[in-house]
Motif scaffolding. Structure first.
Motif, PDB file in Angstrom:
ATOM      1  N   ILE A 143       0.891  -1.117   0.123  1.00 13.55           N
ATOM      2  CA  ILE A 143      -0.011   0.106  -0.204  1.00 13.55           C
ATOM      3  C   ILE A 143       0.964   1.233  -0.021  1.00 13.55           C
ATOM      4  N   ALA A 144       2.044   1.204   0.581  1.00  7.90           N
ATOM      5  CA  ALA A 144       2.704   2.277   0.737  1.00  7.90           C
ATOM      6  C   ALA A 144       3.669   2.523  -0.408  1.00  7.90           C
ATOM      7  N   LEU A 145       3.726   1.302  -1.346  1.00  5.53           N
ATOM      8  CA  LEU A 145       4.345   1.572  -2.621  1.00  5.53           C
ATOM      9  C   LEU A 145       3.454   2.140  -3.496  1.00  5.53           C
ATOM     10  N   ILE A 146       2.324   1.646  -3.554  1.00  2.97           N
ATOM     11  CA  ILE A 146       1.117   2.356  -4.405  1.00  2.97           C
ATOM     12  C   ILE A 146       1.173   3.737  -4.184  1.00  2.97           C
ATOM     13  N   LEU A 147       0.992   4.221  -2.799  1.00  3.16           N
ATOM     14  CA  LEU A 147       0.743   5.620  -2.650  1.00  3.16           C
ATOM     15  C   LEU A 147       1.932   6.438  -3.017  1.00  3.16           C
TER      16      LEU A 147
ATOM     17  N   VAL B 225       4.249  10.334  -9.403  1.00  4.31           N
ATOM     18  CA  VAL B 225       3.936  10.736 -10.648  1.00  4.31           C
ATOM     19  C   VAL B 225       3.460  12.142 -10.578  1.00  4.31           C
ATOM     20  N   LEU B 226       2.670  12.503  -9.794  1.00  5.82           N
ATOM     21  CA  LEU B 226       2.059  13.977  -9.418  1.00  5.82           C
ATOM     22  C   LEU B 226       3.116  14.814  -9.241  1.00  5.82           C
TER      23      LEU B 226
ATOM     24  N   ASP C   2       4.959  20.270 -20.399  1.00  3.21           N
ATOM     25  CA  ASP C   2       4.285  21.584 -21.171  1.00  3.21           C
ATOM     26  C   ASP C   2       2.877  20.808 -21.699  1.00  3.21           C
ATOM     27  N   LEU C   3       2.875  19.594 -21.945  1.00  7.31           N
ATOM     28  CA  LEU C   3       1.681  18.830 -22.610  1.00  7.31           C
ATOM     29  C   LEU C   3       0.582  19.087 -21.573  1.00  7.31           C
ATOM     30  N   PHE C   4       1.255  18.711 -20.181  1.00  8.01           N
ATOM     31  CA  PHE C   4       0.315  18.386 -18.920  1.00  8.01           C
ATOM     32  C   PHE C   4      -0.002  19.550 -18.236  1.00  8.01           C
TER      33      PHE C   4
ATOM     34  N   ILE D 134      12.398  12.743  -1.214  1.00 13.86           N
ATOM     35  CA  ILE D 134      11.926  11.855  -0.385  1.00 13.86           C
ATOM     36  C   ILE D 134      10.937  10.962  -0.886  1.00 13.86           C
ATOM     37  N   THR D 135       9.973  11.498  -1.532  1.00 15.63           N
ATOM     38  CA  THR D 135       8.959  10.484  -1.978  1.00 15.63           C
ATOM     39  C   THR D 135       9.886   9.332  -2.706  1.00 15.63           C
TER      40      THR D 135
END
Length: 76
Positions: free
Chosen positions: A7-11, A17-18, A32-34, A58-59
Motif C-alpha cells: 500500500i505504501a508503494l502504491i501511494l 507521478v504527481l 508542457d503538454l500536461f 523524499i518520495t
C-alpha cells in the motif's frame, strides 16, 4: 507486513507521478503538454521549486525502500 508495504508503494508511486508532473518544464516536453501554464505560474518561486525538489527526493527514497523491502520479503 507485505500488504502494508504494498500500500505504501502504491501511494508513493502515485505521489511520485504527481510530483514529477508538477515540476517546471525546462523544454517542450511532456510537462508542457500536461498543464504547462499552471506549472509556470505555480513554480515561479525558487522556494516552491526547492521544496518540490525535496519532496520528490523524499518520495523517491520511500519508493526505493518499499521496492527493496518487497524484493527481500518476497524472495523465494
Amino acid at each position: 507486513m507485505i500488504i502494508g508495504i504494498s500500500i505504501a508503494l502504491i501511494l508513493a508511486s502515485g505521489l511520485m507521478v504527481l510530483l514529477v508532473l508538477l515540476h517546471k518544464g525546462k523544454g517542450g516536453g511532456l510537462s508542457d503538454l500536461f498543464g504547462g501554464g499552471f506549472t509556470s505560474s505555480f513554480g515561479g518561486s525558487s522556494v516552491v521549486e526547492r521544496n518540490l525538489d525535496r519532496l520528490t527526493i523524499i518520495t523517491g527514497s520511500i519508493w526505493l525502500v518499499c521496492i527493496v523491502a518487497l524484493g527481500l520479503l518476497l524472495k523465494p
